[in-house]
Design a protein around this motif. Structure first.
Motif, PDB file in Angstrom:
ATOM      1  N   ILE A 147      66.719  -1.174  12.555  1.00 39.95           N
ATOM      2  CA  ILE A 147      66.757   0.195  12.013  1.00 39.95           C
ATOM      3  C   ILE A 147      65.667   0.369  10.968  1.00 39.95           C
ATOM      4  N   SER A 187      62.246   0.848  12.524  1.00 36.34           N
ATOM      5  CA  SER A 187      62.079   1.880  13.550  1.00 36.34           C
ATOM      6  C   SER A 187      61.504   3.130  12.891  1.00 36.34           C
ATOM      7  N   LYS A 237      64.256   6.932  13.294  1.00 30.50           N
ATOM      8  CA  LYS A 237      65.551   6.265  13.251  1.00 30.50           C
ATOM      9  C   LYS A 237      66.673   7.030  13.951  1.00 30.50           C
ATOM     10  N   LEU A 287      73.682   3.382  10.567  1.00 28.41           N
ATOM     11  CA  LEU A 287      72.468   4.117  10.916  1.00 28.41           C
ATOM     12  C   LEU A 287      72.308   5.349  10.025  1.00 28.41           C
TER      13      LEU A 287
END
Length: 300
Positions: free
Chosen positions: A207, A210, A213, A247
């Motif tokens: 995460i 990235s 996200k 997340l």
């Protein structure tokens, strides 16, 4: 009656919580040599860190620690890393030998290369928001960390503008040395190397790195070569949280970092985080923080 863990906003509050605020010398940094304060520090401590990071190096044999409701017993020389937002409970009532135990506390402002908490969390894999990082250290690497800690501690005793710069340099070396050793898989071994903990650790670091996200959990599961169901199972078993909530935490942290440290437009921030429509991002942000991005920026 259920005990409420106090939320500690800064280093000063933590030192007050530990009965050590009289020793504070810097707003954004402190190093504690445990043996010097053995009779001052409470044997049991509980707190949730909010605005600072913690690194502990210790040869302690009988310390019981509970981080984010996960109980561990430390019986070897170890390194512990704690990020803002994590909860720690320490029980050292059985501890009789605390030689060579150091605790470093620092904020993101203290390090010149780190403009934000998110920058540190992203750059160093051992600082995660959810799964804690504790590592056993082998003899040769323990000697290296002990040397760093002693040097930082000695500089801190008579702190001035020059010693602050030396401390910053030494702390930077600790962070990058640890990162390199973890990348090389040398001289350091994780305390919890279970399959589920390993997947959770990889998920968090995936995460962090990235670019956009705001993806479905299946997107991350595919990159980890596992099913979304198994990924969610690992996250829940290891952290007690859902993969989606973790997340969300990272999306909000990065968004707040952009709002605080850049002049990027809301449209640009939304796009960089993976939202296909700015209004979706605004609604998402408000749902999870009770503020719109613009309100957040004005508050900051």
């Amino acid at each position: 009656m259920q005990h409420t863990t106090p939320e500690i906003e800064n280093i000063k509050e933590l030192l007050q919580h530990m009965h050590l605020d009289v020793y504070q010398k810097h707003e954004d940094f402190h190093i504690l040599k445990f043996e010097k304060h053995l009779h001052e520090i409470p044997k049991k401590l509980s707190f949730k860190s909010k605005g600072f990071f913690e690194i502990t190096f210790s040869k302690s044999k009988r310390t019981h620690i509970d981080i984010d409701r996960k109980k561990i017993e430390l019986d070897k020389e170890h390194l512990l890393f704690l990020s803002p937002g994590q909860t720690m409970n320490v029980d050292s009532t059985e501890e009789t030998e605390v030689d060579d135990t150091f605790i470093i506390l620092f904020t993101s402002k203290f390090l010149d290369f780190s403009p934000s908490e998110y920058h540190i969390i992203k750059r160093f894999p051992f600082f995660n928001m959810t799964i804690f990082s504790v590592y056993y250290t082998r003899k040769e690497v323990s000697k290296m960390y002990l040397d760093y800690m002693e040097r930082i501690y000695n500089e801190f005793q008579n702190i001035n503008s020059d010693s602050i710069e030396i401390i910053k340099s030494l702390l930077t070396m600790v962070l990058f040395e640890t990162k390199r050793k973890l990348n090389e898989h040398l001289n350091i071994s994780p305390l919890n190397n279970s399959r589920k903990a390993e997947i959770t650790y990889k998920f968090e670091n995936l995460i962090k790195h990235s670019e956009q996200k705001n993806q479905k959990i299946s997107f991350y599961a595919k990159q980890l070569h596992i099913s979304p169901v198994y990924l969610s199972e690992c996250i829940k078993a290891t952290t007690g949280k859902t993969a989606k909530s973790i997340l969300t935490d990272y999306i909000l942290l990065e968004a707040k970092t952009h709002l605080k440290n850049t002049s990027k437009t809301i449209d640009t921030i939304a796009f960089e985080l993976g939202f296909n429509d700015t209004s979706n991002f605004i609604n998402y942000y408000k749902k999870n923080t009770s503020l719109t991005p613009n309100q957040e920026r004005k508050k900051i």
